[in-house]
Enzyme design. Structure first.
Site, PDB file in Angstrom:
ATOM      1  N   ASP A  18       0.823  -1.209   0.000  1.00 57.71           N
ATOM      2  CA  ASP A  18       0.000   0.000   0.000  1.00 57.71           C
ATOM      3  C   ASP A  18       0.862   1.267   0.000  1.00 57.71           C
ATOM      4  O   ASP A  18       1.992   1.258   0.476  1.00 57.71           O
ATOM      5  CB  ASP A  18      -0.913  -0.018   1.235  1.00 57.71           C
ATOM      6  CG  ASP A  18      -2.043   0.995   1.125  1.00 57.71           C
ATOM      7  OD1 ASP A  18      -2.401   1.388  -0.007  1.00 57.71           O
ATOM      8  OD2 ASP A  18      -2.570   1.398   2.173  1.00 57.71           O
ATOM      9  N   ASN A  66     -11.040  -2.398  -5.452  1.00 56.39           N
ATOM     10  CA  ASN A  66     -10.256  -1.396  -6.191  1.00 56.39           C
ATOM     11  C   ASN A  66     -10.884  -0.981  -7.531  1.00 56.39           C
ATOM     12  O   ASN A  66     -10.456   0.012  -8.137  1.00 56.39           O
ATOM     13  CB  ASN A  66      -8.809  -1.866  -6.419  1.00 56.39           C
ATOM     14  CG  ASN A  66      -7.947  -1.811  -5.167  1.00 56.39           C
ATOM     15  OD1 ASN A  66      -7.046  -2.626  -4.972  1.00 56.39           O
ATOM     16  ND2 ASN A  66      -8.199  -0.846  -4.283  1.00 56.39           N
TER      17      ASN A  66
HETATM   18  C1  IPE Z   1      -5.484  -2.675  -0.220  1.00 59.77           C
HETATM   19  O1  IPE Z   1      -5.148  -1.342  -0.352  1.00 59.77           O
HETATM   20  C2  IPE Z   1      -5.445  -3.338  -1.559  1.00 59.77           C
HETATM   21  C3  IPE Z   1      -4.136  -3.496  -2.157  1.00 59.77           C
HETATM   22  C4  IPE Z   1      -3.001  -3.155  -1.638  1.00 59.77           C
HETATM   23  C5  IPE Z   1      -4.132  -4.110  -3.440  1.00 59.77           C
HETATM   24  P1  IPE Z   1      -6.257  -0.199  -0.524  1.00 59.77           P
HETATM   25  O2  IPE Z   1      -5.507   1.069  -0.640  1.00 59.77           O
HETATM   26  O3  IPE Z   1      -7.180  -0.554  -1.598  1.00 59.77           O
HETATM   27  O4  IPE Z   1      -7.044  -0.299   0.859  1.00 59.77           O
HETATM   28  P2  IPE Z   1      -7.849   0.812   1.663  1.00 59.77           P
HETATM   29  O5  IPE Z   1      -8.790   1.454   0.693  1.00 59.77           O
HETATM   30  O6  IPE Z   1      -6.859   1.779   2.197  1.00 59.77           O
HETATM   31  O7  IPE Z   1      -8.518   0.046   2.760  1.00 59.77           O
HETATM   32  C1  IPE Z   2      -1.559   0.318  -3.347  1.00 57.13           C
HETATM   33  O1  IPE Z   2      -1.365   1.673  -3.363  1.00 57.13           O
HETATM   34  C2  IPE Z   2      -1.801  -0.262  -4.710  1.00 57.13           C
HETATM   35  C3  IPE Z   2      -3.196  -0.669  -4.950  1.00 57.13           C
HETATM   36  C4  IPE Z   2      -4.172  -0.643  -4.104  1.00 57.13           C
HETATM   37  C5  IPE Z   2      -3.505  -1.131  -6.292  1.00 57.13           C
HETATM   38  P1  IPE Z   2      -2.557   2.697  -3.364  1.00 57.13           P
HETATM   39  O2  IPE Z   2      -2.921   3.008  -4.780  1.00 57.13           O
HETATM   40  O3  IPE Z   2      -3.674   2.203  -2.524  1.00 57.13           O
HETATM   41  O4  IPE Z   2      -1.870   3.957  -2.697  1.00 57.13           O
HETATM   42  P2  IPE Z   2      -2.508   4.936  -1.630  1.00 57.13           P
HETATM   43  O5  IPE Z   2      -3.006   4.093  -0.495  1.00 57.13           O
HETATM   44  O6  IPE Z   2      -3.614   5.680  -2.331  1.00 57.13           O
HETATM   45  O7  IPE Z   2      -1.386   5.814  -1.233  1.00 57.13           O
HETATM   46 MG    MG Z   3      -4.087   2.406  -0.552  1.00 49.34          MG
END
Ligand code: IPE
Ligand code: IPE
Ligand code: MG
Length: 235
Positions: A18, A66
């Site tokens: 993340d 997502n």
């Molecule tokens: C969890 O991260 C999913 C992945 C890392 C693929 P998200 O960024 O989607 O989760 P939330 O929205 O912070 O819970």
């Molecule tokens: C994790 O990074 C990757 C996926 C969930 C695909 P994020 O895209 O969630 O990054 P933040 O949490 O918005 O910084």
């Molecule tokens: Mg995230």
């Protein structure tokens, strides 16, 4: 006695990668730039995990939630998955890394499905670390899919238990994760390995995923090695 036993490397590590978006935002870049950088980190950490002797590494790349994101971001992530699978075959071959998949395969675009199937088939004979790609993955979704398959296999009214259900999860041959890591300072599982993670040790890192290095993985493992896993029992 205990002290002379070498500290065990977790057999299965799961990573909630993340912070790609915030990493980019902090640098005045677009979110997709963060995903590109995150992919580089994923490659680095796959190599590091393999060198450390981890047997299974599950990478949470895209959740069932997502899809709520903007279409161009979703499309970009899907393209990155494709690129990764295509470009990494030589690396996988050299390091004997086997690709596995977990998630709702049928809900993925056909071109991604093909790329995943090819990579899984082409690496099926490799006996090194297994990298489980969690794409269009949700823990609740995996459980409900397993439940549907189980109820089809059972006669009406036939009883079943935890062991029966676990046989219908996506990868019943893979042991439950010993350690689940989440980067970027969030303290939640966001629907990752809900069933399998029941007794996983959790490790949270404040660093954004694109900033992760081999040393961060080593630190997480060193922390894991200090944990006292009781599984509900008493020592
Ligand atoms: C969890 O991260 C999913 C992945 C890392 C693929 P998200 O960024 O989607 O989760 P939330 O929205 O912070 O819970
Ligand atoms: C994790 O990074 C990757 C996926 C969930 C695909 P994020 O895209 O969630 O990054 P933040 O949490 O918005 O910084
Ligand atoms: Mg995230």
């Amino acid at each position: 006695m205990q002290d002379s036993v070498p500290a065990a490397i977790p057999a299965h590590v799961g990573i909630i990668m993340d912070g790609n978006g915030r990493w980019a935002k902090n640098r005045g870049l677009v979110r997709t730039q963060g995903h590109l950088e995150g992919l580089k980190t994923a490659k680095k950490i796959v190599k590091a995990a393999s060198d450390l002797g981890i047997r299974f590494l599950t990478l949470y790349a895209f959740s069932t939630e997502n899809w709520k994101r903007a279409a161009d971001e979703v499309g970009f992530i899907m393209d990155l998955v494709k690129q990764y699978l295509r470009a990494e075959f030589d690396f996988s071959k050299k390091n004997k890394i086997r690709t596995r998949f977990t998630g709702d395969f049928s809900g993925l675009p056909p071109d991604i499905q093909k790329e995943i199937s090819d990579s899984v088939a082409d690496t099926a004979g490799f006996e090194g670390m297994q990298v489980v790609l969690a794409i269009n993955y949700g823990g609740r979704d995996e459980i409900i899919r397993a439940f549907r398959k189980l109820s089809q296999a059972k006669e009406n009214g036939e009883s079943f238990g935890e062991k029966d259900l676990s046989l219908y999860l996506d990868n019943p041959d893979i042991p439950d994760p010993d350690l689940i890591i989440r980067t970027a300072g969030e303290y939640r599982t966001s629907n990752f390995l809900l069933w399998e993670g029941a007794y996983s040790e959790l490790y949270f890192s404040g660093k954004m995923w694109p900033d992760w290095e081999k040393e961060d993985l080593q630190a997480a493992i060193a922390d894991f090695q200090k944990r006292d896993r009781r599984f509900g029992g008493v020592k």
